[in-house]
Structure formats: structure tokens, C-alpha cells
Design a protein around this motif. Structure first.
Motif, mmCIF file in Angstrom:
data_model
loop_
_atom_site.group_PDB
_atom_site.id
_atom_site.type_symbol
_atom_site.label_atom_id
_atom_site.label_comp_id
_atom_site.label_asym_id
_atom_site.label_seq_id
_atom_site.Cartn_x
_atom_site.Cartn_y
_atom_site.Cartn_z
ATOM 1 N N ASN A 92 72.342 34.335 114.567
ATOM 2 C CA ASN A 92 71.926 32.945 114.697
ATOM 3 C C ASN A 92 70.848 32.517 113.713
ATOM 4 O O ASN A 92 71.138 31.429 113.288
ATOM 5 N N HIS A 93 70.003 33.690 113.458
ATOM 6 C CA HIS A 93 68.986 33.415 112.429
ATOM 7 C C HIS A 93 69.684 33.205 110.981
ATOM 8 O O HIS A 93 69.310 32.048 110.349
ATOM 9 N N ARG A 95 72.569 32.281 110.761
ATOM 10 C CA ARG A 95 73.526 31.158 110.647
ATOM 11 C C ARG A 95 72.546 29.730 110.518
ATOM 12 O O ARG A 95 72.950 28.719 109.771
ATOM 13 N N ALA A 96 71.212 29.799 111.062
ATOM 14 C CA ALA A 96 70.429 28.588 110.969
ATOM 15 C C ALA A 96 70.114 28.373 109.612
ATOM 16 O O ALA A 96 69.924 27.372 109.020
#
Lengths: 317, 294
Positions: A92-93, A95-96
């Protein structure tokens, strides 16, 4: 291509970077070498705009970093390990980070594969070892497939396999024509990875030259000799310009004459020699010599590193 | 593990014409991903919704009980400060949809402070600002996201509160229609109120860069300062109670009020005052963040 001109950074009354100018060229690995607190991290932070220079300027590929339309495509930076929210997963990091530039998810999966994060990608970053954090930092740096790669102490906390991987990665990126700027205080690592060295101490540049030149310019020719009768061999070599130290009773390190002259002397004297190894001056020695002189110039100040060490930490956060 | 990048470097000119580059919409998306991928944020938002609706249910139950007591000729229930005339229960009932704000704003304020201050605490802010080196878009996007989420949570909680409260209030005929005067505005403005609380809190968190300090400051501004004014220092000078109307939460109260109090700001004025707080703190935090080293 990174170009710094008269770069200064002061934190209060401490000068962390003292008016340095240098150019990092594409197509090779440039090492940024210096003891802790020499100003390496501060310089790298200024390159990507986290710190504003007190004076001078630094550009990447012709512009200030912040002025690029796609900064992550210009520069991939690993600055400090763990620039991540501890409760978020690695995936998710990434992705962000990718989302800010519209980098597709397929690239996120690519860099996860590339850095070997696959098995832990969905786990919270807070539980990562230092090595894993380092790999995630490199994955972020590679997200934008950047033209210039800046890695601050990339081998910190990595296992031997990881160290070797970084070395290959850096060399591979340079071979593709990218600019690779790599900081370290590990001289041995630099000797293996870098083509060119910028040596920094107390915020000043001490040397800026190809690695081979820095090694050649410093240190003398040394040879390790293993023989049954060392004292006879030394006598045969004569005193002029020859110094020697005993490493073991039958092993000598001779500085001055080249291996051929030593062999000739042994032959003349009928001394049996069963090892004759030319020792290259190590980068480490060259580096110590370089930075030692830097200390001498300012012998009234605190020893190298001790004063400057706390500067970036203390005035940040 | 591969030892080189999977995509070779393309010639510089070709790769920059289109494709990946920064845009505000993309930064917004990134901030949205950030908000939704930290479990505590999602949990806190869910809690806010539950707590607000729960409080509204309790408030309406309390009203219903009080009304029942009155009807049966018992002693008047204690509602509000002692000595004051008993307020109209049907007016109070109309305030139930927004009654969850009392606690909801505490959670939203904490959330907004944590969202930004935790980036500094964890080092995440460096990743954020390297990806968006102009800094202002990143911070602006974070504010937009937290304001939008707070608005939705607030408005949804108020609407749910309305729905939950009606059967409870109906027992004593205190129920009312959505179409009643100012009810829809009160529900929508519950969202507006929380959105403004969020922006003010995020401004505080950005300026202080510290979670604990930010939460304490926000709580001080929203809860403690109004109480101090009323209980401790209102006697010092005539202008103090007057000026206290302009504190963010005091002004915000008028934003959601169904019955205008005498001498208080109007709904619009209350909203504008609260918005002014938000704008000032937002602009201050943007300016400071642009200047300071990360």
C-alpha cells in the motif's frame, strides 16, 4: 546528471555543508564517501528538496528537483531507511507513492519482485527488519524508472546477499546510462561498486576523481613475501626506500621495491621465497590519508565527525 | 531476485511527453489510498459514526423520558443549567440529529491531527514530500480528503441519528419530519462542522508536527477554551463573553442550531467565522510547510 554549485547548509550556527560544487555524471556509479556527519545526507536531502540550501543551488537533469513535472521519474531516492508509515503495508505504501504520478499498479508489482519483497509485501512495514525497510526504500526509488538514482547508505542493514544485490543493481543502472549517486562510509564497498568518488569531510569536498586515480595517487607499492630467511632477504634488498614489517615470523610486508626487484634479490642471495603478492593500496587507506589531512588543517576543532555528527539530527524533526 | 531493472531506460525525450507525471487529481488519489490503508484511521471513522448515532439515540431517549415525567405531573426533569426556565422539548428534539457532534468532533479532531503528525513521527513525510516536492499540493490534498471524509461521516451520522431518533421520540409525540424548518440544513451542516473541525485540527497538527501536542492544542481550542471563558474569565471584561462567540466551536454551534439563540451569531455568520478559522490555519500551515525543512 546532478550539478551542485556552491552548496551551503547551515543549521543554526553549525555549517553542515560548506560551499561544495560537484557534478555527478550519467553512465557511471559515483560514490559519495565521508565519515558520519560529513554532510552526505544533508547534501542528498538538498538534491531532492527536503532541505533548502542556505546558499548555492543544486539541479537534477538541468532543473531544480521540485520544478520537474514528474519528479519520481527524474530521481529515485533512498534517503533514510524507514520513511514509511509503520502501520501501512509495503504494497500500500508503494501504491500510494505510485498514485501521485499515475504510475500503474503493474510497476508496483514489478518493483516488489525486483527487490524481493514479495513474501512480505502485504505485511505492515512496522514489523520490517532494517534490511527489509532498505529494500522497500529501494523499491520506492525504482518506482518511477528514474533517470537518476540517489542512494544514501544503501547497504546499511543488508545481509551479504543484499549487499551484493545493491552492488549489481547500482552497476546495472549505470550500465543502462543512468546517473547513480551512492553514499557510504564503507570504503571497501565503494571500491567494489563505484567508478568515481567524491570524498567529503566536514562539509567540504576533499577529493573528486576516478576511484583508480584516488588509489593510485595515495599509498605506496607493497608486497607480501613469505620466506624461510627473511632477515637475509632484507639485507639483500638494502636499506634505500625499503621498509618492512613482520606479519608472521616468516611473512613480511615490504614497502618500496616492486615484486620483481624482491625476486631478483632473493635469487641473488639464494633465499627461498614461496609467496610474493603485490598488495594494492586499498581505497580505505587512501581515504584515511585523505581525511586525516583534513583533520590536521583544523586541529583546534573537535575531532572529525564528533562536531558535525549531531548537526542534521538536532536541527531537523 | 533480478539484478537489474526490468524496464530499460528509454531515451529521455520519448518518455516525458505523456504518461506518468504529477497532477493534483493523482495526489488526491494518493492521499485517499493513504487514509484507507492505515487500519486505525478506518476504525476511528467507524467509531465516530457509531458514537454519534449512539449519542443521538441516548439524547432522544433522555428527552422522551423527561417529557413523560412532565406529562405524568412529576417534578420537572433537570435539563440544562439549574434555575433557567425549562426549554421547549420539541425544540430540543429537533437538535438530536446533530447532538453527536459533542463527541464526534473530538474523534475527528484527533484523526486529523494524527493523519498529518504521524507522517512526521514515522518519517513518512519524507516519502510524501519527495514524491510531491512542491509540498503545497500534498498538504492541500490531505486537507481535501480529510474534510470530505469528515463531511460525509458527519452528514451520514446526522441523517442516521434522525432516523434512529424518530421512533424513540414518537413515543411522546416529539418526532418531527425531515421537511421541518432547518432540519436538512442542520443535518448537512453537521457534516460541514466536522469538515471545518478537521481542517482546523490538521492545520494545528501541521504547524506542531507532533501528535500529542496537536491533539492537546486542538482539544484546548475546541473544548477547554470555551469552558474557561464561561466559567473563569467572563467577569474580567464585558468584551470577553462577546468575543467568545467567535471561538470555533461556539461559532460552529450556530451552524447546526435549529433554534437561533438570542444574541448569538446567525447560522451563516457562525459558519463563516468557523470557516475563517479553518482558512487561516490552512494557509498558515501551507506557508510554514513550504518554508521549513522536512
Amino acid at each position: 546528471m546532478i550539478e551542485a554549485q556552491g552548496l551551503f547548509k547551515r543549521y543554526g550556527d553549525k555549517t553542515a555543508v560548506n560551499g561544495i560544487s560537484f557534478t555527478v555524471h550519467p553512465g557511471k556509479v559515483t560514490g559519495f564517501l565521508g565519515p558520519n556527519g560529513a554532510g552526505k545526507s544533508t547534501t542528498m536531502r538538498m538534491i531532492v528538496g527536503l532541505d533548502t540550501p542556505s546558499a548555492g543551488s543544486v539541479s537534477v537533469n538541468g532543473r531544480r528537483y521540485a520544478e520537474h513535472q514528474a519528479p519520481l521519474r527524474e530521481v529515485g531516492a533512498l534517503l533514510e531507511a524507514k520513511a514509511f508509515h509503520t502501520k501501512r503495508s509495503a504494497y500500500n505504501h508503494l501504491r500510494a507513492m505510485a498514485a501521485t504520478h499515475g504510475i500503474p499498479n503493474s510497476r508496483v508489482h514489478e518493483v516488489i519482485e525486483m527487490t524481493g519483497l514479495g513474501p512480505v509485501a502485504k505485511k505492515r512495514v512496522g514489523g520490517f527488519s532494517m534490511g527489509m525497510g532498505q529494500r522497500l526504500g529501494i523499491a520506492v526509488a525504482m518506482l518511477g524508472d528514474p533517470q537518476t538514482v540517489i542512494l544514501d547508505e544503501p547497504v546499511n542493514g543488508l545481509d551479504p546477499e543484499g549487499v551484493q544485490w545493491i552492488r549489481h543493481l547500482a552497476r546495472g543502472l549505470a550500465a543502462e546510462g543512468r546517473t547513480v549517486f551512492l553514499s557510504s562510509h564503507l570504503m571497501s564497498e565503494m571500491a567494489m561498486t563505484a567508478d568515481h568518488l567524491i570524498v567529503i569531510g566536514r562539509g567540504r569536498i576533499i577529493a573528486d576523481a576516478p576511484v583508480s586515480e584516488i588509489i593510485a595517487g595515495r599509498g605506496q607499492l607493497r608486497t607480501r613475501v613469505r620466506t624461510d630467511r627473511p632477515s637475509e632477504l632484507l639485507a639483500a634488498l638494502g636499506g634505500d626506500g625499503t621498509t618492512s614489517t613482520f606479519l608472521e615470523p616468516d611473512v613480511l610486508e615490504i614497502t618500496g621495491p616492486d615484486p620483481r626487484r624482491i625476486a631478483e634479490a632473493a635469487l641473488r642471495q639464494q633465499v627461498l621465497v614461496y609467496e610474493l603478492t603485490p598488495l594494492q593500496a586499498s581505497l580505505e587507506e587512501a581515504y584515511m590519508e585523505l581525511t586525516a589531512s583534513e583533520v590536521e588543517y583544523s586541529s583546534h576543532d573537535l575531532p572529525l565527525g564528533a562536531q558535525a555528527q549531531d548537526v542534521p539530527e538536532g536541527s531537523r524533526s | 531476485m533480478s539484478t537489474s531493472t526490468s524496464t530499460p531506460a528509454a531515451p529521455p525525450g520519448a518518455r516525458r511527453s505523456d504518461g506518468p507525471r504529477l497532477s493534483f487529481a493523482r495526489v488526491l488519489r494518493s492521499e485517499w489510498i493513504k487514509v484507507t490503508t492505515v487500519p486505525s484511521t478506518v476504525i476511528l471513522l467507524a467509531c465516530t459514526l457509531v458514537v454519534m448515532v449512539g449519542l443521538a439515540a441516548l439524547a432522544s431517549w433522555s428527552l422522551q423520558t423527561g417529557q413523560a415525567q412532565l406529562d405524568s405531573g412529576g417534578p420537572p426533569p433537570q435539563m440544562g443549567p439549574p434555575g433557567e426556565p425549562l426549554p421547549d422539548f420539541s425544540d430540543l428534539a429537533r437538535g438530536t440529529p446533530s447532538s453527536g457532534i459533542i463527541f464526534g468532533q473530538l474523534l475527528i479532531a484527533s484523526l486529523a491531527v494524527v493523519l498529518i503528525a504521524s507522517e512526521w513521527a514515522t518519517g513518512m513525510i519524507r516519502s510524501t514530500m519527495v514524491a510531491v516536492p512542491k509540498r503545497v499540493p500534498a498538504l492541500l490534498a490531505k486537507n481535501v480528503i480529510v474534510a470530505a471524509v469528515s463531511f460525509l461521516i458527519g452528514a451520514a451520522a446526522a441523517l442516521l441519528s434522525y432516523v434512529v431518533a424518530q421512533p424513540i421520540l414518537a413515543v411522546e409525540d416529539l418526532d418531527f419530519a425531515l421537511s421541518d424548518d432547518k432540519i436538512v440544513a442542520s443535518i448537512v451542516n453537521t457534516g460541514t462542522y466536522l469538515a471545518l473541525i478537521a481542517v482546523i485540527s490538521m492545520g494545528i497538527g501541521t504547524l506542531l508536527r507532533n501528535t500529542a501536542g496537536g491533539v492537546v492544542t486542538a482539544v484546548g481550542l475546541f473544548f477547554v477554551l470555551p469552558v474557561i471563558v464561561v466559567n473563569l474569565i467572563s467577569g474580567l471584561a464585558d468584551w470577553i463573553p462577546d468575543a467568545s462567540r467567535f471561538l470555533p466551536t461556539n461559532a460552529g454551534e450556530q451552524l447546526v442550531a435549529v433554534v437561533a439563540e438570542e444574541g448569538a451569531l446567525t447560522q451563516l455568520e457562525g459558519g463563516l467565522v468557523m470557516a475563517a478559522w479553518a482558512v487561516v490555519l490552512l494557509v498558515a500551515s501551507l506557508l510554514v510547510t513550504r518554508r521549513r525543512d522536512i
